[in-house]
Design an enzyme around this catalytic site. Structure first.
Site, PDB file in Angstrom:
ATOM      1  N   PRO A 168      -6.095  72.611  38.665  1.00  0.00           N
ATOM      2  CA  PRO A 168      -4.629  72.594  38.733  1.00  0.00           C
ATOM      3  C   PRO A 168      -4.111  71.164  38.563  1.00  0.00           C
ATOM      4  O   PRO A 168      -4.652  70.231  39.164  1.00  0.00           O
ATOM      5  CB  PRO A 168      -4.338  73.126  40.141  1.00  0.00           C
ATOM      6  CG  PRO A 168      -5.554  73.913  40.515  1.00  0.00           C
ATOM      7  CD  PRO A 168      -6.703  73.207  39.858  1.00  0.00           C
ATOM      8  N   LEU A 172      -2.844  67.751  46.080  1.00  0.00           N
ATOM      9  CA  LEU A 172      -2.376  66.998  47.243  1.00  0.00           C
ATOM     10  C   LEU A 172      -3.291  65.799  47.464  1.00  0.00           C
ATOM     11  O   LEU A 172      -4.498  65.964  47.636  1.00  0.00           O
ATOM     12  CB  LEU A 172      -2.396  67.883  48.502  1.00  0.00           C
ATOM     13  CG  LEU A 172      -1.935  67.166  49.781  1.00  0.00           C
ATOM     14  CD1 LEU A 172      -0.419  66.966  49.782  1.00  0.00           C
ATOM     15  CD2 LEU A 172      -2.355  67.938  51.033  1.00  0.00           C
ATOM     16  N   ASP A 206      -7.247  66.562  46.938  1.00  0.00           N
ATOM     17  CA  ASP A 206      -8.077  65.403  46.603  1.00  0.00           C
ATOM     18  C   ASP A 206      -8.492  64.678  47.886  1.00  0.00           C
ATOM     19  O   ASP A 206      -7.644  64.234  48.656  1.00  0.00           O
ATOM     20  CB  ASP A 206      -7.294  64.449  45.701  1.00  0.00           C
ATOM     21  CG  ASP A 206      -8.159  63.279  45.282  1.00  0.00           C
ATOM     22  OD1 ASP A 206      -8.908  63.422  44.296  1.00  0.00           O
ATOM     23  OD2 ASP A 206      -8.112  62.221  45.960  1.00  0.00           O
ATOM     24  N   TYR A 265     -11.720  58.132  53.319  1.00  0.00           N
ATOM     25  CA  TYR A 265     -10.380  58.353  53.889  1.00  0.00           C
ATOM     26  C   TYR A 265     -10.457  58.687  55.381  1.00  0.00           C
ATOM     27  O   TYR A 265      -9.454  58.720  56.075  1.00  0.00           O
ATOM     28  CB  TYR A 265      -9.622  59.464  53.134  1.00  0.00           C
ATOM     29  CG  TYR A 265      -9.400  59.214  51.659  1.00  0.00           C
ATOM     30  CD1 TYR A 265      -9.569  57.947  51.114  1.00  0.00           C
ATOM     31  CD2 TYR A 265      -9.023  60.246  50.805  1.00  0.00           C
ATOM     32  CE1 TYR A 265      -9.374  57.714  49.749  1.00  0.00           C
ATOM     33  CE2 TYR A 265      -8.821  60.022  49.446  1.00  0.00           C
ATOM     34  CZ  TYR A 265      -9.006  58.759  48.926  1.00  0.00           C
ATOM     35  OH  TYR A 265      -8.811  58.552  47.591  1.00  0.00           O
ATOM     36  N   LYS A 272     -15.289  62.082  47.019  1.00  0.00           N
ATOM     37  CA  LYS A 272     -15.817  60.881  46.347  1.00  0.00           C
ATOM     38  C   LYS A 272     -16.918  60.212  47.165  1.00  0.00           C
ATOM     39  O   LYS A 272     -16.840  60.148  48.397  1.00  0.00           O
ATOM     40  CB  LYS A 272     -14.675  59.882  46.104  1.00  0.00           C
ATOM     41  CG  LYS A 272     -13.449  60.538  45.479  1.00  0.00           C
ATOM     42  CD  LYS A 272     -12.342  59.584  45.136  1.00  0.00           C
ATOM     43  CE  LYS A 272     -11.077  60.362  44.825  1.00  0.00           C
ATOM     44  NZ  LYS A 272     -10.264  60.670  46.014  1.00  0.00           N
ATOM     45  N   HIS A 321     -16.693  56.734  43.697  1.00  0.00           N
ATOM     46  CA  HIS A 321     -15.358  56.246  44.063  1.00  0.00           C
ATOM     47  C   HIS A 321     -14.985  54.932  43.366  1.00  0.00           C
ATOM     48  O   HIS A 321     -13.868  54.763  42.895  1.00  0.00           O
ATOM     49  CB  HIS A 321     -15.279  56.091  45.583  1.00  0.00           C
ATOM     50  CG  HIS A 321     -13.894  56.217  46.135  1.00  0.00           C
ATOM     51  ND1 HIS A 321     -13.629  56.688  47.391  1.00  0.00           N
ATOM     52  CD2 HIS A 321     -12.687  55.920  45.601  1.00  0.00           C
ATOM     53  CE1 HIS A 321     -12.325  56.687  47.602  1.00  0.00           C
ATOM     54  NE2 HIS A 321     -11.737  56.222  46.533  1.00  0.00           N
TER      55      HIS A 321
END
Ligand code: A2P
Length: 318
Positions: free
Chosen positions: A13, A17, A43, A48, A77, A110
């Site tokens: 898609p 987000l 994502d 994170y 990642k 990454h």
């Protein structure tokens, strides 16, 4: 929903987000709001530091029947400290455990920057590896293994310039399928976009809104604003939408996936509704001639005096 297509026919898609900078305590709700609003692409990344919470939200969404696993597209990642061949698979398995998933749709290297095992953000020379120590080819072999084992459906990279992509293409058995980079009207990445197109590599645009919620320490005092830019505002007024929606639509019109981050319910819905905007040629021309060139995520945190990596290892000369 509009999507981009991998060479085997799988679809991603086009709007996802973003979850970079979404704090634990916020991201759980944000993911659920996004799925309820109709997002089917999230994502993520190990660095994170919120994948467990994203995983809790996904688990709830599946349990409640909001969505089925096969209807979602989930990216994560590989962090810089896991580039050694032996470290790729354990890192991916940790991400899968945190996200409570059996497979990813897309796994990316990454950054083309390498830290020693266990290092979060390398500061001193001893905390870095060089390309001599761990060639990209070795990391890519780990990515290929992950795909072969079915732990991820697709593999790719992030923050790779043409030279680095060429290096992977030259030695790989499986081609990189995605390059995720910063991309917006201040950084259109034309050369890289053309190279990727010619080589069948799809692209994803990160920081499409300029990532205004970055830590103050990583911002320059005189940064230009995408959301406040006069041309972006003029187009927003013309279409009766917000500046953010114009910026998201800019990538959609270039067939580049885009991952705006938000933890606000209204803005999450608004960002997905950018799909309804139809920018015409003159709108795209105005954005093309915006007259500002700027990179928000400049990579200087990886290329300080103690680092063996240079900015030329990261970025294309525009
Ligand atoms: P918030 O999470 O409170 O919505 P980027 O995707 O470039 O990293 O930008 C993320 C930043 O943009 C965050 O501060 C986010 O705040 C904000 N943002 C997200 N969507 C919108 C929107 N539709 N309008 C204005 N700001 C937005």
């Amino acid at each position: 929903m509009k999507s981009i297509t991998f060479s085997n026919g799988d679809k991603m898609p086009i709007i996802g987000l973003g979850t970079w900078k979404s704090k634990p305590g916020e991201v759980y709700q944000a993911v659920l709001w996004a799925i309820e609003a109709g997002y089917r692409h999230i994502d993520c990344a190990a660095i994170y530091d919120n994948e467990k919470e994203v995983g809790n939200a996904l688990e709830k969404a599946f349990k409640e029947g909001l969505v089925k696993r096969e209807e979602l597209f989930i990216t994560s990642k590989l962090w810089n400290s896991n580039h050694r061949l032996d470290d790729v698979m354990p890192a991916l398995k940790k991400t899968l455990k945190d996200l409570k998933l059996e497979y990813l749709d897309l796994y990316l290297i990454h950054w083309p920057v390498i830290f020693k095992r266990g290092v979060g953000f390398a500061q001193t020379r001893e905390e870095f590896y060089t390309y001599g120590d761990v060639p990209l080819e070795q990391t890519w072999e780990g990515m290929e293994e992950a795909k072969k084992m079915g732990l991820t459906k697709h593999i790719g990279v992030s923050n790779f310039n043409i030279a680095k992509l060429q290096e992977v293409i030259k030695t790989c058995r499986m081609l990189p399928e995605m390059n995720q980079v910063e991309l917006h009207p201040f950084l259109p990445q034309n050369k890289l976009v053309n190279f990727c197109k010619e080589n069948g590599i799809l692209m994803t645009a990160y920081s499409p809104l300029g990532s205004g919620d970055r830590a103050a320490s990583s911002k320059k005092s005189n940064e230009p604003s995408l959301l406040q830019n006069e041309i972006v505002k003029e187009l927003a007024a013309k279409h009766g939408v917000s500046s953010a929606q114009i910026l998201i639509s800019y990538s959609v019109h270039r067939d580049i996936a885009v991952i705006p981050k938000s933890v606000n319910q209204d803005r999450i819905a608004q960002n997905l509704a950018s799909l309804e905007i139809s920018l015409d040629e003159s709108d795209m021309e105005k954005l093309k001639n915006i007259g500002i060139a700027y990179r928000f995520i400049d990579g200087s945190f990886f290329t300080g005096p103690q680092s063996p990596f240079k900015l030329t290892d990261l970025w294309e000369k525009e």
